[in-house]
Structure formats: structure tokens, C-alpha cells
Design an enzyme around this catalytic site. Structure first.
Site, short mmCIF file in Angstrom:
data_model
loop_
_atom_site.label_atom_id
_atom_site.label_comp_id
_atom_site.label_asym_id
_atom_site.label_seq_id
_atom_site.Cartn_x
_atom_site.Cartn_y
_atom_site.Cartn_z
CB CYS A 12 18.07 -121.95 -29.29
SG CYS A 12 19.53 -121.57 -28.18
CG HIS A 40 22.44 -112.46 -21.60
ND1 HIS A 40 23.07 -112.28 -22.82
CD2 HIS A 40 23.28 -112.32 -20.62
CE1 HIS A 40 24.59 -111.94 -22.50
NE2 HIS A 40 24.48 -111.80 -21.01
CB CYS A 95 25.95 -123.11 -27.85
SG CYS A 95 25.16 -123.62 -29.38
CG HIS A 123 27.33 -110.73 -26.41
ND1 HIS A 123 27.82 -112.20 -26.21
CD2 HIS A 123 26.06 -110.69 -26.09
CE1 HIS A 123 26.61 -113.02 -26.14
NE2 HIS A 123 25.56 -112.08 -25.86
CD GLU A 125 28.88 -115.87 -29.98
OE1 GLU A 125 27.37 -115.92 -29.47
OE2 GLU A 125 29.18 -115.89 -30.93
CB THR A 160 26.17 -117.77 -32.84
OG1 THR A 160 26.27 -117.26 -31.32
CG2 THR A 160 27.61 -118.52 -32.78
CB SER A 216 18.72 -111.57 -24.50
OG SER A 216 18.63 -112.27 -25.66
FE1 F3S Z 1 21.36 -120.74 -29.10
FE2 F3S Z 1 23.77 -121.82 -29.68
FE3 F3S Z 1 22.67 -120.48 -31.27
S1 F3S Z 1 22.93 -121.22 -27.80
S2 F3S Z 1 21.35 -119.04 -30.27
S3 F3S Z 1 22.04 -122.43 -30.66
S4 F3S Z 1 24.79 -120.63 -30.81
#
Ligand code: F3S
Length: 289
Positions: A12, A40, A95, A123, A125, A160, A216
């Protein structure tokens, strides 16, 4: 065998951005440390390990002249505050979409709203996101949502990488729990696209292969989504697992396979898996063409 790859699969934007940052630092000859594993995916971490990138769990572990990279899942407010005071050189690979959820949580905390965060409490996050408010209730099941006490107002926010259907289900329960519910759909676009593409493909092929780390979060969601649609869904971490004789026995007579991959799965893994599966049933494919 005809092998189809989900329209959106693999790396991503957040993961690509983090790897670009790290590779840039490596090219400049920096010794890199990451705060917790960058992403991950063991194959990617192994490649980074060969470049001397090592994961640490405390700021004290960063040596003189070393550069710290903050991972995609984000860091807690305590560490963020510590870094502002410290002299440790660092690059933030969190991110931006994770960062956005931190900002929303901070804003809600200032407004003294009751915050309900939907996601896996263990997790990284969620551990980080939770720290951006004094009080956050984390829930990760329908049962937990049903068990929440009613209140006047709730603000609800998502991990997310949450399964979108699950998010909707939990939100519908929370709507019964408060007079007013503010919904922040923070499931990121990459997650939504991958989930949608996986669901579609899983319904069109004989079996599905989901590639990605066993730890993951977004890969596990893709696995569950594919499995709901197609019971013949297999989760592997690397294409090498496909040579397992028991797996081959199960799939060798099928004509179509679908591949999807988590947001931290490199494109080479997808390509190798594709190549491996294409070897089966070439003749049958020709007769059916
Ligand atoms: Fe990737 Fe950011 Fe979404 S790391 S999975 S674009 S929150």
C-alpha cells in the site's frame, strides 16, 4: 491453471513510503534502527536486516550516529514527546493515515467526548492510537460492543485495517447505545480497495491464496473476507509454502486460482506464487479455452 490476481493487492502507499524512506537513508550510508518491526512481513524484514536495519524497543538502544525510523503503525504519545526533547535523529515513517487517526483522537479527547476505538487492543497501531487520549474504550467484537454501557454521546473510530463489514456491524450496535454517535470511518482507502477486490475475486475462482504475514492485521482480514466467500481459501506467508504436498493434492485439479495479498506483501511474492500455480492444469486450460 488460470491464475487471477485481485485488482488491488500487495504494497500500500504507507508501506511503499516507509520503504522508500529507509532505502534512501541506506543509500546515504546511515545505520538504521526501527522502533519495532517496520511492517508485518518477515521477507521484507529479512531484506532490511541484510542492509543492517535492526528493530529496537527503547530509545536507549539507539547508538551514537544511528538514525531511528518510526514504523508505519505509529508510536505512542509518550515516545513522541520523548523524541521531541531528545537528540536522537529520527525519520517518521508512520503512515499519514495512521497519524490522521491520532489527530482525530487528540481532538476528541480535548472535546471530552467518550471515545470508542474499534480494533485489536494488542496491535501496535491501536496501542499507539489509544495513547493519544486520556481515556479510550477499545472493543474488538460484537459481544464487546453489546456489553458497552449506554451514554449520551459516543465518538467511534476504527483501526485503519479493520474489516469494513465488521465496522459497520459494530457501528449499528453503538447507534442503539447513545443518543448521538459521531462516526469516523478511518479504515484506510488501501484497506477498503483490497477488501473489495478480494471479496469479488473470491467469488469467481475455484480457490484463493492470501499472501501475507501471519501477524499482519490487514492480511488476516483479507483471509477472513475471502474465506467467507470461498471456503477453499489458504493463507500463506511466502510462495514457498505452496510446494507443500498436501496443498498441491487439494488444488491440483482446479482450473482457476485467485491471489490476493496484504498491504505489506512485496510484489515479487505475488509474482512467484502466480508462476507456481500457473504450472498446474495447462492442458485442461487449453481444452476448455
Ligand atoms: Fe497502508 Fe497506511 Fe492503510 S500503512 S494499510 S495505507 S493506514
Amino acid at each position: 491453471m488460470k491464475v487471477f490476481t485481485a485488482e488491488k493487492a500487495g504494497f500500500c502507499f504507507g508501506v511503499e513510503r516507509a520503504l522508500t524512506l529507509i532505502n534512501g537513508l541506506h543509500r546515504k550510508g546511515k545505520t538504521i534502527r526501527t522502533f519495532g518491526p517496520l511492517i508485518h512481513n518477515n521477507a521484507v524484514l529479512k531484506t532490511l536486516g541484510k542492509k543492517g536495519v535492526r528493530s529496537i524497543s527503547s530509545l536507549k538502544e539507539v547508538g551514537r550516529g544511528e538514525t531511528l525510523v518510526l514504523r508505519t503503525h505509529g508510536i505512542s504519545r509518550r515516545i513522541e514527546d520523548q523524541l521531541k526533547k531528545d537528540t536522537v535523529p529520527y525519520v517518521d515513517a508512520t503512515c499519514p493515515l495512521v497519524k490522521k487517526t491520532h489527530q482525530i483522537i487528540e481532538k476528541l479527547d480535548r472535546q471530552k467526548t467518550r471515545i470508542v476505538l474499534i480494533g485489536d487492543p494488542s496491535h501496535p497501531e491501536i496501542v499507539a492510537s489509544k495513547s493519544y487520549a486520556g481515556r479510550v474504550t477499545v472493543i474488538n467484537s460484537v459481544k464487546e460492543a453489546m456489553g458497552l454501557l449506554s451514554s449520551r454521546k459516543i465518538s467511534v473510530i476504527a483501526q485503519t485495517t479493520l474489516d469494513l463489514e465488521f465496522f459497520k456491524k459494530v457501528v449499528s450496535i453503538l447507534l442503539e447505545k447513545a443518543e448521538s454517535v459521531d462516526i469516523y470511518n478511518t479504515v484506510c482507502a488501501a484497506t477498503k480497495e483490497r477488501q473489495k477486490a478480494t471479496q469479488k475475486l473470491a467469488g469467481e475462482v475455484d480457490f484463493m491464496v492470501v499472501i501475507g504475514g501471519k501477524n499482519s492485521s490487514n492480511t488476516l482480514k483479507l483471509y477472513r473476507i475471502a474465506k467467507r466467500r470461498n471456503p477453499r481459501t489458504y493463507h500463506i506467508e511466502t510462495h514457498r509454502e505452496l510446494s507443500n504436498p498436501a496443498f498441491i493434492k487439494r488444488i491440483r485439479n482446479f482450473l482457476t486460482a485467485g491471489i490476493t495479498a496484504g498491504a505489506s506483501t512485496p510484489p515479487q511474492e505475488i509474482a512467484q506464487a502466480r508462476k507456481f500455480l500457473q504450472r498446474f492444469n495447462r492442458d485442461k486450460e487449453m481444452t476448455h479455452a
